[in-house]
Design a protein around this motif. Structure first.
Motif, mmCIF file in Angstrom:
data_model
loop_
_atom_site.group_PDB
_atom_site.id
_atom_site.type_symbol
_atom_site.label_atom_id
_atom_site.label_comp_id
_atom_site.label_asym_id
_atom_site.label_seq_id
_atom_site.Cartn_x
_atom_site.Cartn_y
_atom_site.Cartn_z
ATOM 1 N N UNK A 195 0.827 -1.210 0.000
ATOM 2 C CA UNK A 195 0.000 0.000 0.000
ATOM 3 C C UNK A 195 0.860 1.258 0.000
ATOM 4 N N UNK A 196 1.939 1.246 0.777
ATOM 5 C CA UNK A 196 2.824 2.407 0.897
ATOM 6 C C UNK A 196 3.948 2.394 -0.136
ATOM 7 N N UNK A 197 3.969 1.354 -0.984
ATOM 8 C CA UNK A 197 4.988 1.242 -2.042
ATOM 9 C C UNK A 197 6.409 1.306 -1.475
ATOM 10 N N UNK A 198 6.627 0.561 -0.388
ATOM 11 C CA UNK A 198 7.925 0.573 0.280
ATOM 12 C C UNK A 198 8.861 -0.476 -0.321
ATOM 13 N N UNK B 287 13.807 0.774 7.464
ATOM 14 C CA UNK B 287 13.003 1.107 8.637
ATOM 15 C C UNK B 287 12.684 2.602 8.641
ATOM 16 N N UNK B 288 13.669 3.420 8.304
ATOM 17 C CA UNK B 288 13.473 4.869 8.232
ATOM 18 C C UNK B 288 12.330 5.211 7.282
ATOM 19 N N UNK B 289 12.314 4.569 6.123
ATOM 20 C CA UNK B 289 11.250 4.825 5.149
ATOM 21 C C UNK B 289 9.896 4.324 5.648
ATOM 22 N N UNK B 290 9.906 3.195 6.363
ATOM 23 C CA UNK B 290 8.658 2.685 6.942
ATOM 24 C C UNK B 290 8.093 3.676 7.953
#
Length: 266
Positions: free
Chosen positions: A147-150, A171-174
């Motif tokens: 959903x967040x395109x991570x 993790x930072x991007x999450x």
């Protein structure tokens, strides 16, 4: 809930690897090698889908697995992890007990020289303490990732321009995307000792790359966090670990050069 294990490997005999790892769930295995082909088989009632890909880069490998993940939960893994019996059940139970968590970081036993973290209690992970967890501790709600395109950075990690830091950046991007990340005091397996694929000692490139990473992670606080890292590792910077014989000031200079270069664009 169903869990899928996402394994990143390099030039492995994959069926032997799958048995050695004690995989207890359906698995997507990305084997970086010199050919492109697909195979699948069943191991102890679980489907193993293996993609042999002629490419290099741990971030690319993890993305290839993550984009194919289709179970409720996914667990990142490496070829040197061996899972405890009952690990999958403990991971699923963790998410059932903590519906507020989008991502859980589990304990994996490692040799002393590789020790960076140990979860003693359940707690929220924030931007300032997310930089010490390895990918093989990560379990996630798959739909939330999609959903967040991570995805993983292709600039950091083994086979990339900058030596390491891809897990911290993930993790930072999450966190930046609004996901709720928690560490949990539950053991799931053990890392088997092997030579590092990226760490060749505290040389200039190591500290330069660390400066680049800290700029991306911490922005204006990069120099402060970098100096903190240098002080923490000062006692480990000896003749054996510093192949170029760097002094503390030389290491600081290399780290600051990485920060300056990152400000100009990666």
């Amino acid at each position: 809930m169903k869990l899928q294990i996402l394994v990143s490997s390099l030039n492995q005999e994959v069926k032997s690897l799958a048995e050695k790892m004690n995989l207890q769930a359906d698995t997507i295995l990305i084997n970086q090698c010199n050919e492109n082909r697909y195979e699948e088989w069943t191991q102890d009632g679980h489907q193993i889908r293996c993609y042999h890909l002629a490419e290099r880069g741990v971030g690319l490998s993890r993305n290839n697995a993550l984009l194919r993940a289709d179970a409720d939960l996914c667990l990142f893994s490496d070829e040197d992890i061996v899972y405890d019996d009952g690990a999958v059940e403990r991971i699923i139970e963790g998410f059932e007990q903590h519906p507020e968590a989008d991502m859980l970081l589990f304990n994996v036993r490692v040799q002393e020289s590789r020790f960076t973290y140990w979860n003693s209690f359940y707690k929220r992970v924030r931007w300032y303490n997310c930089g010490r967890y390895p990918a093989y501790s990560f379990a996630l709600r798959t739909a939330k990732m999609h959903e967040k395109n991570l995805t993983y950075s292709l600039l950091f990690g083994g086979g990339a321009k900058y030596a390491n830091g891809e897990d911290s950046l993930f993790i930072h991007d999450c966190l930046k995307a609004g996901l709720k990340v928690y560490s949990i005091p539950v053991e799931i397996g053990e890392e088997q000792p092997r030579p590092s694929t990226w760490f060749f000692g505290f040389d200039r490139k190591f500290f330069h790359d660390r400066g680049v990473l800290y700029h991306v992670l911490y922005g204006k606080l990069a120099a402060v966090m970098g100096f903190r890292f240098l002080l923490k590792n000062k006692s480990n910077m000896n003749s054996e670990s510093c192949p170029e014989g760097l002094t503390f000031d030389e290491a600081k200079k290399a780290l600051l050069s990485g920060i300056r270069d990152a400000k100009g664009g990666l």
